[in-house]
Design a protein around this motif. Structure first.
Motif, PDB file in Angstrom:
ATOM      1  N   ARG A   6      -2.669 -10.731 -12.768  1.00  0.00           N
ATOM      2  CA  ARG A   6      -3.163 -10.410 -11.433  1.00  0.00           C
ATOM      3  C   ARG A   6      -3.554 -11.707 -10.755  1.00  0.00           C
ATOM      4  O   ARG A   6      -4.241 -12.537 -11.332  1.00  0.00           O
ATOM      5  CB  ARG A   6      -4.404  -9.507 -11.501  1.00  0.00           C
ATOM      6  CG  ARG A   6      -4.104  -8.083 -11.792  1.00  0.00           C
ATOM      7  CD  ARG A   6      -5.343  -7.190 -11.742  1.00  0.00           C
ATOM      8  NE  ARG A   6      -6.430  -7.685 -12.578  1.00  0.00           N
ATOM      9  CZ  ARG A   6      -7.552  -8.263 -12.114  1.00  0.00           C
ATOM     10  NH1 ARG A   6      -7.742  -8.397 -10.831  1.00  0.00           N
ATOM     11  NH2 ARG A   6      -8.466  -8.679 -12.933  1.00  0.00           N
ATOM     12  N   GLN A  23      -2.400  -9.601  -6.000  1.00  0.00           N
ATOM     13  CA  GLN A  23      -0.953  -9.454  -6.147  1.00  0.00           C
ATOM     14  C   GLN A  23      -0.627  -9.525  -7.625  1.00  0.00           C
ATOM     15  O   GLN A  23      -1.408 -10.048  -8.421  1.00  0.00           O
ATOM     16  CB  GLN A  23      -0.205 -10.566  -5.405  1.00  0.00           C
ATOM     17  CG  GLN A  23      -0.337 -10.457  -3.900  1.00  0.00           C
ATOM     18  CD  GLN A  23       0.415 -11.534  -3.154  1.00  0.00           C
ATOM     19  OE1 GLN A  23       0.436 -12.682  -3.556  1.00  0.00           O
ATOM     20  NE2 GLN A  23       1.027 -11.164  -2.043  1.00  0.00           N
ATOM     21  N   SER A  31       3.490  -7.595  -0.871  1.00  0.00           N
ATOM     22  CA  SER A  31       2.844  -6.393  -1.378  1.00  0.00           C
ATOM     23  C   SER A  31       1.536  -6.810  -2.038  1.00  0.00           C
ATOM     24  O   SER A  31       1.507  -7.752  -2.822  1.00  0.00           O
ATOM     25  CB  SER A  31       3.742  -5.698  -2.398  1.00  0.00           C
ATOM     26  OG  SER A  31       3.119  -4.547  -2.907  1.00  0.00           O
ATOM     27  N   ARG A  33      -2.260  -5.200  -3.806  1.00  0.00           N
ATOM     28  CA  ARG A  33      -2.898  -4.033  -4.404  1.00  0.00           C
ATOM     29  C   ARG A  33      -4.402  -4.115  -4.176  1.00  0.00           C
ATOM     30  O   ARG A  33      -4.950  -5.201  -4.054  1.00  0.00           O
ATOM     31  CB  ARG A  33      -2.588  -3.967  -5.896  1.00  0.00           C
ATOM     32  CG  ARG A  33      -1.102  -3.798  -6.138  1.00  0.00           C
ATOM     33  CD  ARG A  33      -0.771  -3.836  -7.616  1.00  0.00           C
ATOM     34  NE  ARG A  33       0.651  -3.769  -7.808  1.00  0.00           N
ATOM     35  CZ  ARG A  33       1.307  -2.648  -8.066  1.00  0.00           C
ATOM     36  NH1 ARG A  33       0.668  -1.512  -8.169  1.00  0.00           N
ATOM     37  NH2 ARG A  33       2.600  -2.655  -8.219  1.00  0.00           N
ATOM     38  N   ARG A  35      -8.229  -2.660  -5.552  1.00  0.00           N
ATOM     39  CA  ARG A  35      -8.966  -1.933  -6.567  1.00  0.00           C
ATOM     40  C   ARG A  35     -10.451  -2.059  -6.311  1.00  0.00           C
ATOM     41  O   ARG A  35     -10.926  -3.096  -5.838  1.00  0.00           O
ATOM     42  CB  ARG A  35      -8.594  -2.351  -7.973  1.00  0.00           C
ATOM     43  CG  ARG A  35      -9.012  -3.723  -8.375  1.00  0.00           C
ATOM     44  CD  ARG A  35      -8.472  -4.004  -9.759  1.00  0.00           C
ATOM     45  NE  ARG A  35      -9.205  -5.110 -10.344  1.00  0.00           N
ATOM     46  CZ  ARG A  35      -9.331  -5.324 -11.614  1.00  0.00           C
ATOM     47  NH1 ARG A  35      -8.759  -4.518 -12.468  1.00  0.00           N
ATOM     48  NH2 ARG A  35     -10.008  -6.348 -12.059  1.00  0.00           N
ATOM     49  N   ASP A  44      -8.169   1.526  -9.603  1.00  0.00           N
ATOM     50  CA  ASP A  44      -7.094   1.125  -8.694  1.00  0.00           C
ATOM     51  C   ASP A  44      -7.095   2.090  -7.526  1.00  0.00           C
ATOM     52  O   ASP A  44      -7.081   3.314  -7.709  1.00  0.00           O
ATOM     53  CB  ASP A  44      -5.738   1.161  -9.397  1.00  0.00           C
ATOM     54  CG  ASP A  44      -5.577   0.020 -10.384  1.00  0.00           C
ATOM     55  OD1 ASP A  44      -6.067  -1.088 -10.098  1.00  0.00           O
ATOM     56  OD2 ASP A  44      -4.968   0.245 -11.443  1.00  0.00           O
ATOM     57  N   TYR A  47      -2.207   0.390  -2.526  1.00  0.00           N
ATOM     58  CA  TYR A  47      -1.489  -0.832  -2.208  1.00  0.00           C
ATOM     59  C   TYR A  47      -1.042  -0.821  -0.751  1.00  0.00           C
ATOM     60  O   TYR A  47      -1.046   0.218  -0.095  1.00  0.00           O
ATOM     61  CB  TYR A  47      -0.285  -1.012  -3.130  1.00  0.00           C
ATOM     62  CG  TYR A  47       0.742   0.088  -2.994  1.00  0.00           C
ATOM     63  CD1 TYR A  47       1.839  -0.065  -2.143  1.00  0.00           C
ATOM     64  CD2 TYR A  47       0.616   1.282  -3.692  1.00  0.00           C
ATOM     65  CE1 TYR A  47       2.777   0.943  -1.996  1.00  0.00           C
ATOM     66  CE2 TYR A  47       1.544   2.302  -3.551  1.00  0.00           C
ATOM     67  CZ  TYR A  47       2.626   2.121  -2.703  1.00  0.00           C
ATOM     68  OH  TYR A  47       3.553   3.125  -2.549  1.00  0.00           O
ATOM     69  N   ASN A  49       2.390  -2.322   1.182  1.00  0.00           N
ATOM     70  CA  ASN A  49       3.653  -3.058   1.081  1.00  0.00           C
ATOM     71  C   ASN A  49       4.069  -3.513   2.472  1.00  0.00           C
ATOM     72  O   ASN A  49       3.583  -3.008   3.467  1.00  0.00           O
ATOM     73  CB  ASN A  49       4.733  -2.248   0.377  1.00  0.00           C
ATOM     74  CG  ASN A  49       4.997  -0.915   1.021  1.00  0.00           C
ATOM     75  OD1 ASN A  49       4.477  -0.588   2.074  1.00  0.00           O
ATOM     76  ND2 ASN A  49       5.824  -0.129   0.372  1.00  0.00           N
ATOM     77  N   TYR A  61      -4.096   6.019  -3.727  1.00  0.00           N
ATOM     78  CA  TYR A  61      -3.784   6.921  -4.840  1.00  0.00           C
ATOM     79  C   TYR A  61      -4.621   8.193  -4.786  1.00  0.00           C
ATOM     80  O   TYR A  61      -4.093   9.292  -4.818  1.00  0.00           O
ATOM     81  CB  TYR A  61      -4.003   6.235  -6.182  1.00  0.00           C
ATOM     82  CG  TYR A  61      -3.119   5.025  -6.381  1.00  0.00           C
ATOM     83  CD1 TYR A  61      -1.760   5.070  -6.096  1.00  0.00           C
ATOM     84  CD2 TYR A  61      -3.657   3.831  -6.847  1.00  0.00           C
ATOM     85  CE1 TYR A  61      -0.956   3.961  -6.273  1.00  0.00           C
ATOM     86  CE2 TYR A  61      -2.858   2.721  -7.039  1.00  0.00           C
ATOM     87  CZ  TYR A  61      -1.509   2.787  -6.756  1.00  0.00           C
ATOM     88  OH  TYR A  61      -0.735   1.686  -6.935  1.00  0.00           O
TER      89      TYR A  61
END
Length: 93
Positions: A6, A23, A31, A33, A35, A44, A47, A49, A61
């Motif tokens: 990461r 990333q 992209s 992410r 968390r 998490d 993300y 993109n 999520y």
């Protein structure tokens, strides 16, 4: 199987959450992410993109966030990503 590295780009606070933007090494640089690092447990969140383009979109999520929170999270994340991209260009320059 090992976890991919990461690359932490930065962190920001959104209400009671401390969110890390990162990333994954070897993956797309457009992209990122997200968390949640506090409160525990670390989770998490999702993300973005195509970050940096008009077509970027925040994908969550499980989090049920209002449109205003989603907008702030996306803006904060894009700002961290842009700062990291500019800093990298200066270093590599």
């Amino acid at each position: 199987m090992t976890n991919p590295e990461r690359i932490v780009l930065g962190r920001f606070t959104l209400e009671h959450r401390r969110i890390e933007v990162y990333q994954v090494a070897g993956r797309s640089t457009t992209s990122v992410r997200l968390r949640r690092i506090t409160p525990e447990p670390v989770v998490d969140l999702g993300y973005i993109n195509r970050i940096g383009s008009p077509f970027s979109r925040l994908h969550l999520y499980r989090a049920e966030w209002s449109p205003a929170l989603r907008r702030v999270a996306k803006e904060q994340t894009a700002g961290i990503w842009l700062h990291a991209a500019q800093h990298e260009a200066e270093v590599d320059g």
